[in-house]
Design a protein around this motif. Sequence first.
Motif, PDB file in Angstrom:
ATOM      1  N   ARG A  32       0.828  -1.210   0.000  1.00 41.49           N
ATOM      2  CA  ARG A  32       0.000   0.000   0.000  1.00 41.49           C
ATOM      3  C   ARG A  32       0.861   1.259   0.000  1.00 41.49           C
ATOM      4  N   LEU A  33       2.054   1.147   0.534  1.00 43.41           N
ATOM      5  CA  LEU A  33       2.940   2.320   0.636  1.00 43.41           C
ATOM      6  C   LEU A  33       3.827   2.507  -0.592  1.00 43.41           C
ATOM      7  N   LEU A  34       4.327   1.395  -1.125  1.00 38.18           N
ATOM      8  CA  LEU A  34       5.418   1.460  -2.104  1.00 38.18           C
ATOM      9  C   LEU A  34       5.072   2.289  -3.352  1.00 38.18           C
ATOM     10  N   ALA A  35       4.046   1.868  -4.080  1.00 34.59           N
ATOM     11  CA  ALA A  35       3.768   2.529  -5.360  1.00 34.59           C
ATOM     12  C   ALA A  35       3.216   3.937  -5.154  1.00 34.59           C
ATOM     13  N   ARG A  36       2.431   4.102  -4.102  1.00 35.19           N
ATOM     14  CA  ARG A  36       1.900   5.447  -3.839  1.00 35.19           C
ATOM     15  C   ARG A  36       3.046   6.415  -3.568  1.00 35.19           C
ATOM     16  N   SER A  37       4.018   5.974  -2.801  1.00 33.92           N
ATOM     17  CA  SER A  37       5.158   6.846  -2.494  1.00 33.92           C
ATOM     18  C   SER A  37       6.036   7.063  -3.714  1.00 33.92           C
ATOM     19  N   ALA A  38       6.150   6.025  -4.540  1.00 35.97           N
ATOM     20  CA  ALA A  38       7.091   6.082  -5.659  1.00 35.97           C
ATOM     21  C   ALA A  38       6.565   6.925  -6.810  1.00 35.97           C
ATOM     22  N   THR A  39       5.369   6.614  -7.274  1.00 28.49           N
ATOM     23  CA  THR A  39       4.863   7.254  -8.488  1.00 28.49           C
ATOM     24  C   THR A  39       3.442   7.772  -8.341  1.00 28.49           C
ATOM     25  N   GLY A  40       2.818   7.521  -7.196  1.00 24.87           N
ATOM     26  CA  GLY A  40       1.427   7.932  -7.021  1.00 24.87           C
ATOM     27  C   GLY A  40       0.429   6.921  -7.561  1.00 24.87           C
ATOM     28  N   GLN A  41       0.910   5.784  -8.032  1.00 27.33           N
ATOM     29  CA  GLN A  41      -0.010   4.721  -8.450  1.00 27.33           C
ATOM     30  C   GLN A  41      -0.572   4.055  -7.200  1.00 27.33           C
ATOM     31  N   PRO A  42      -1.796   3.500  -7.276  1.00 24.17           N
ATOM     32  CA  PRO A  42      -2.327   2.832  -6.086  1.00 24.17           C
ATOM     33  C   PRO A  42      -1.585   1.517  -5.788  1.00 24.17           C
ATOM     34  N   VAL A  43      -1.002   0.911  -6.783  1.00 21.08           N
ATOM     35  CA  VAL A  43      -0.186  -0.295  -6.603  1.00 21.08           C
ATOM     36  C   VAL A  43       0.583  -0.498  -7.903  1.00 21.08           C
ATOM     37  N   THR A  44       1.706  -1.224  -7.852  1.00 20.83           N
ATOM     38  CA  THR A  44       2.402  -1.504  -9.106  1.00 20.83           C
ATOM     39  C   THR A  44       1.556  -2.462  -9.950  1.00 20.83           C
ATOM     40  N   THR A  45       1.762  -2.444 -11.252  1.00 19.93           N
ATOM     41  CA  THR A  45       0.950  -3.289 -12.142  1.00 19.93           C
ATOM     42  C   THR A  45       1.107  -4.769 -11.790  1.00 19.93           C
ATOM     43  N   TYR A  46       2.323  -5.185 -11.569  1.00 23.75           N
ATOM     44  CA  TYR A  46       2.577  -6.583 -11.210  1.00 23.75           C
ATOM     45  C   TYR A  46       3.224  -6.654  -9.832  1.00 23.75           C
ATOM     46  N   THR A  47       2.561  -7.343  -8.913  1.00 29.99           N
ATOM     47  CA  THR A  47       3.158  -7.647  -7.617  1.00 29.99           C
ATOM     48  C   THR A  47       3.286  -9.164  -7.590  1.00 29.99           C
ATOM     49  N   SER A  48       4.494  -9.647  -7.840  1.00 29.56           N
ATOM     50  CA  SER A  48       4.686 -11.066  -8.148  1.00 29.56           C
ATOM     51  C   SER A  48       5.385 -11.794  -7.020  1.00 29.56           C
ATOM     52  N   HIS A  49       4.836 -12.947  -6.668  1.00 28.96           N
ATOM     53  CA  HIS A  49       5.332 -13.725  -5.538  1.00 28.96           C
ATOM     54  C   HIS A  49       5.958 -15.009  -6.052  1.00 28.96           C
ATOM     55  N   PHE A  50       7.263 -15.126  -5.942  1.00 27.81           N
ATOM     56  CA  PHE A  50       7.989 -16.297  -6.424  1.00 27.81           C
ATOM     57  C   PHE A  50       8.444 -17.131  -5.231  1.00 27.81           C
ATOM     58  N   ALA A  51       7.932 -18.365  -5.130  1.00 28.54           N
ATOM     59  CA  ALA A  51       8.362 -19.203  -4.015  1.00 28.54           C
ATOM     60  C   ALA A  51       9.055 -20.473  -4.505  1.00 28.54           C
ATOM     61  N   LYS A  52       8.563 -21.036  -5.600  1.00 30.73           N
ATOM     62  CA  LYS A  52       9.033 -22.355  -6.028  1.00 30.73           C
ATOM     63  C   LYS A  52       9.225 -22.328  -7.534  1.00 30.73           C
ATOM     64  N   PRO A  53      10.332 -22.875  -8.019  1.00 31.49           N
ATOM     65  CA  PRO A  53      10.522 -22.850  -9.475  1.00 31.49           C
ATOM     66  C   PRO A  53       9.489 -23.736 -10.174  1.00 31.49           C
ATOM     67  N   ALA A  54       9.169 -23.397 -11.432  1.00 29.79           N
ATOM     68  CA  ALA A  54       8.289 -24.265 -12.219  1.00 29.79           C
ATOM     69  C   ALA A  54       9.000 -25.595 -12.434  1.00 29.79           C
ATOM     70  N   GLU A  55       8.208 -26.610 -12.751  1.00 30.24           N
ATOM     71  CA  GLU A  55       8.784 -27.950 -12.865  1.00 30.24           C
ATOM     72  C   GLU A  55       9.918 -27.986 -13.893  1.00 30.24           C
ATOM     73  N   GLY A  56      11.008 -28.594 -13.509  1.00 27.63           N
ATOM     74  CA  GLY A  56      12.137 -28.731 -14.419  1.00 27.63           C
ATOM     75  C   GLY A  56      13.009 -27.485 -14.506  1.00 27.63           C
ATOM     76  N   ARG A  57      12.689 -26.475 -13.743  1.00 26.73           N
ATOM     77  CA  ARG A  57      13.488 -25.243 -13.799  1.00 26.73           C
ATOM     78  C   ARG A  57      14.175 -24.991 -12.444  1.00 26.73           C
ATOM     79  N   GLN A  58      15.044 -23.996 -12.436  1.00 24.10           N
ATOM     80  CA  GLN A  58      15.806 -23.708 -11.212  1.00 24.10           C
ATOM     81  C   GLN A  58      15.516 -22.310 -10.690  1.00 24.10           C
ATOM     82  N   MET A  59      15.557 -22.202  -9.387  1.00 27.90           N
ATOM     83  CA  MET A  59      15.488 -20.874  -8.784  1.00 27.90           C
ATOM     84  C   MET A  59      16.588 -20.737  -7.733  1.00 27.90           C
ATOM     85  N   HIS A  60      17.305 -19.631  -7.805  1.00 26.30           N
ATOM     86  CA  HIS A  60      18.376 -19.335  -6.845  1.00 26.30           C
ATOM     87  C   HIS A  60      18.079 -17.999  -6.167  1.00 26.30           C
TER      88      HIS A  60
END
Lengths: 454, 265, 187
Positions: free
Chosen positions: A250-278
């Motif tokens: 709620r704070l980030l985008a409003r403070s940064a650019t005045g947008q109510p939220v960024t277009t994409y707020t993406s949550h990465f926890a686990k890599p897709a099957e067969g892929r890697q995440m570091h």
Amino acid sequence: MSHPQRAAAFTSDAERTTWHDETLWFVRQKRDKAVYAIPEFQELRQLASDIKEHTLSRLDEYLEQFEQNARANGVQVHWAADAEEHNRIVLDIMRGVGATSLVKSKSMLTEECHLNPYLIKNGIAVVDTDLGERIVQLREEAPSHLVLPAIHLKKEDVGETFHVHLGTPKGEKDPQNLTEAARRHLREKFLIGQVAITGVNFAIAETGAVVVCTNEGNADLGVNLAQVHIACMGMEKLIPRTADLGVFTRLLARSATGQPVTTYTSHFAKPAEGRQMHIVIVDNGRTRQLGRPDFRNSLKCIRCGACMNTCPVYRRSGGHSYDFTVPGPIGAILSPNIDMRQHSSLPFASTLCGSCTDVCPVKIDIHAQLYKWRQIIAQEGELPVSKKLGMKLLSSVLARPAIYRFGGKIAREGLRFLPHALTHATAFNPWAKARELPEAPKQSFRDWYQQTVK
Amino acid sequence: MKVGLFIPCYVDQFYPQVGIATYQLLEKLGVRADFPVKQTCCGQPMANTGCEQDAKPVYRHFVDTFQGYDYVVAPSGSCVYHVRKHYDVVEQTGAVQHVRQATYDLFDFITSVLGVTELPGRFPHQVGLHLSCHGQRGLHQANESEMTPVRDGQLSRLLRSLDGLTLTELSRNDECCGFGGTFCITEEAVSARMGQDRVQDHLQHGTQVLTGGDMSCLMHLQGIVRRRQLPMRVLHAVEIFNVALQPSGTSVSTFVPQSTTAERV
Amino acid sequence: MPSRESILAAVRANRPAATPLPPVADFAGEATVEQFTHWLHFIGGQVIRLAPAQPLDQVVRQLYPDATRIASDLIPATVPVDQQTPTEVLEAVDVAVLRGELGVAENGAVWVPEVNMLHRALPMISQHLALVLDHRSIVATMHQAYAAVQHTGNYGVFIAGPSKTADIEQSLVIGAHGARSLVVLLR
């Protein structure tokens, strides 16, 4: 070169300075509008500050919890003590999967570590995919703002750069057309990217997830098409709970650019099957800053850039005048921790007006820290000798009323009787370049008081 | 009520009329202030340059000078802010604590201590108010635009209460003027540019008299106004109130704002 | 492993005195279709309210008359997509029609978890995006949104409007890298 020299060079183009100031002030105004619309905004700032304060007070525990949860998700977690180790880890991951190309979304940490030149030197093709970052990358410049990397450039500059590098028609300067050209150019890169690097806005201890906020969608596009995702984060990005994201998003985008939220707020926890995440967790001076009681809460920063947009000095001197990865007021309190000597002029690049502190969504007392850095820089002998001696002399005068009165009289009468050309000679009086000195009166207040009242 | 007048060093030497107006206005409000002559400076110029250690003797001298007063009043929010906020580096004796609490900006004193929020008097001019950052953001004497769209504060309320006075509506209500103490020398280019932009905002919106509660900001802005020979007069707000509050029957504020190059107050 | 240990040791040595973790925040707010619509329009998206019995595929055809390659698990698709779909097929998708789980009234964001995406890259790589949302699943603020989502899963995104940028002179341009348009179909 020091900040004043670079700033003077910037302001010498008066028209461009006006434009830069007004463009960023426009962003500040958008921020104000968004902030005024949320009645609980000040409470949110306090909450965000308190959550970060708590997290820093148990950072080791949260780091371990985060690591454990990330590992359980199938993520490989790496630790880097400094920039060099961070860069080596990234290169090793890339070599481990035989990758030679990389797409990268916005990450101030990798800028801080100078990852791009390191990888390029080692034969890796690096493409920054955030539009602003791509523009400055093509121009071989550093970003000049945390959130708006190419804010120092006008559309004509971008048009010229794209003409040279992307083959857009000469003279094309329409932002819509230029963005479309970049979209096509970068789509090709996304499609062949083997490894995707992202920064991290928030790392959630209780789930091991990292959250990345963008407007363009470049982080998601890069990560979800590549075989390997490397998320690079400063260790201060941690927050304890998923629920805390409610406060920060709620704070980030409003403070940064005045947008109510960024277009994409993406949550990465686990890599897709067969892929890697570091995930690479980086210190690079942060534990040292944590150990400085006066300065540790600079680690609360969520990199919104609001302090830059509001800073009257930043707006009129440009991001490059700071010559540090993070420019503006927040950069001026982070940089001395990295190299006090090199960045000794930055805490002085402020009038201490306090607007940065007032807009900061996590309530970092930026201007108070600028003041405190000044004290340390002076004590460590990093002030110019003339300034230091001058202040000692001034102090000895101001603690002695008789000498003070005599000195004041000399100054006033000097101003009264010396020729204007001498008192206003810019060679030894910078004040007089753009300003008249006050007109000296015949008598001081003290004289009047003693004659009239006493 | 024993009130000690603190007249900042540069005001004493270069703007005695501001000190005189402060003394006289307080007198009109029923307060006879005393000016201890051994006073010098609050120490801010040194501390803001990073030489807080060197400033400590100055702090002690300030406390020593003013510890016997119930209130210390100064026509400068910036100095007051410094005493209140930054005198924490000397030993917190009873005297130090007292002086830190008892030191007031003039308009804060008039509003909060004397309880005066309106002043009778006439000043038929368009006045542009420059808010000093230390008074506003430091001492919270006015609303901050970072927090609220409502433009209100102690000084703007007092000014609006004067008959005939119109307050200029600015594009940027509380942008810093760029004085910043030694900043105005060390960062001369940015400082001058900031001041020019502030003056321009006032010029565009019809300010005839540029005023404020802090003479340091005004000295900087006046320097620009005079260099550019602009049709604007620069006065500390206390000068306005002191002129406006003449005893009845006296004609007030007869001057016409004009280019100030040859003017003397 | 040495850096891990040295970093953690330095944190332990330098960390400040313990302070409490504030309770989870929740501020009331308006969880209305009107607010949601207002904010989605503000950020460049569009809201279309579906009539009760209106067939979804008909609406989609009307909205995107020129679209030939449609990916969806809600209407008959012309391009089948799953997690194994190769990049070059994804890249050619005109419109993706996917299910949104939750809408946020204060900012027009829609929660799209991995299971609703067919392929993780689909919501961004598709030229246009339509999200189908139950109007009863609109919450007021991000506080309630995270409370409802509980766990963000393997991967999930709040999508608020079409992809955009203002990196050239602060001029807003819709359609940076992700979807060029976003429509929320409310039912």
